[in-house]
Write a protein that holds these residues in place. Structure first.
Motif, PDB file in Angstrom:
ATOM      1  N   PRO A   1      16.887 -51.605 -24.649  1.00  0.00           N
ATOM      2  CA  PRO A   1      17.553 -52.151 -25.808  1.00  0.00           C
ATOM      3  C   PRO A   1      18.003 -51.174 -27.497  1.00  0.00           C
ATOM      4  N   GLU A   2      17.526 -50.169 -26.593  1.00  0.00           N
ATOM      5  CA  GLU A   2      17.759 -48.981 -27.804  1.00  0.00           C
ATOM      6  C   GLU A   2      19.242 -48.875 -27.721  1.00  0.00           C
ATOM      7  N   GLU A   3      19.705 -48.750 -26.807  1.00  0.00           N
ATOM      8  CA  GLU A   3      21.094 -48.009 -26.077  1.00  0.00           C
ATOM      9  C   GLU A   3      22.340 -49.458 -26.123  1.00  0.00           C
ATOM     10  N   ARG A   4      21.879 -50.845 -26.448  1.00  0.00           N
ATOM     11  CA  ARG A   4      22.786 -51.563 -25.902  1.00  0.00           C
ATOM     12  C   ARG A   4      24.094 -51.594 -27.460  1.00  0.00           C
ATOM     13  N   GLU A   5      23.538 -50.984 -28.164  1.00  0.00           N
ATOM     14  CA  GLU A   5      24.997 -51.353 -29.208  1.00  0.00           C
ATOM     15  C   GLU A   5      25.633 -50.037 -29.257  1.00  0.00           C
TER      16      GLU A   5
ATOM     17  N   PRO B   1      21.092 -56.745 -29.916  1.00  0.00           N
ATOM     18  CA  PRO B   1      20.214 -55.956 -31.549  1.00  0.00           C
ATOM     19  C   PRO B   1      21.555 -56.670 -32.596  1.00  0.00           C
TER      20      PRO B   1
END
Length: 147
Positions: free
Chosen positions: A26-30, A85
């Motif tokens: 999730p923290e890599e999607r942006e 996000p």
């Protein structure tokens, strides 16, 4: 590139990009969205923009636009399934620059669409997406003075 309609995710490349987003933490999607937009936006005007990069940029721009006022949610089965996000506002002008590059000269994706009967519809869809990302300012309300 396999394409079945003019939608922003209606091609193999965009669908694969959605899968990449789903598989990412999730923290890599942006960062993935930003990277795709940057790759297209920073391709020099005289350099040829590959259709693969362009199709990913259109899909990424659609994801950013979906979070803007007036943006259409991405509801296609070919879009990401996992939650994204809230994208920072600085992705909007980056997405606009990427879309401008996608429809400019020296863009393989634009050339491919221009060879089809659906070109006007595809260009209109990209233009609509761009308008959501960079809306025209509303005219300022004229101040009224009382006598």
């Amino acid at each position: 590139m396999g394409t079945w309609d003019i939608g922003h995710f209606d091609n193999d490349t965009a669908a694969d990009f959605s899968g990449t987003l789903d598989e990412a933490a999730p923290e890599e999607r942006e960062g993935l969205v930003r990277s795709v937009l940057t790759a297209a936006a920073e391709t020099a005007a005289e350099d040829y923009l590959d259709s693969y990069e362009a199709a990913q940029a259109v899909a990424a721009a659609a994801l950013v636009a979906a979070q803007c006022p007036g943006g259409e949610p991405v509801t296609t089965a070919y879009g990401p399934d996992e939650p994204l996000p809230v994208f920072p506002a600085d992705l909007r002008p980056l997405a606009v620059r990427a879309l401008d590059r996608v429809v400019a000269d020296e863009s393989e994706l634009a050339e491919l669409w221009d060879e089809s009967e659906e070109s006007p519809d595809w260009r209109r869809a990209v233009k609509t997406l761009r308008a959501v990302l960079d809306p025209e300012p509303e005219p300022a309300a004229e101040a009224r003075s009382e006598v």
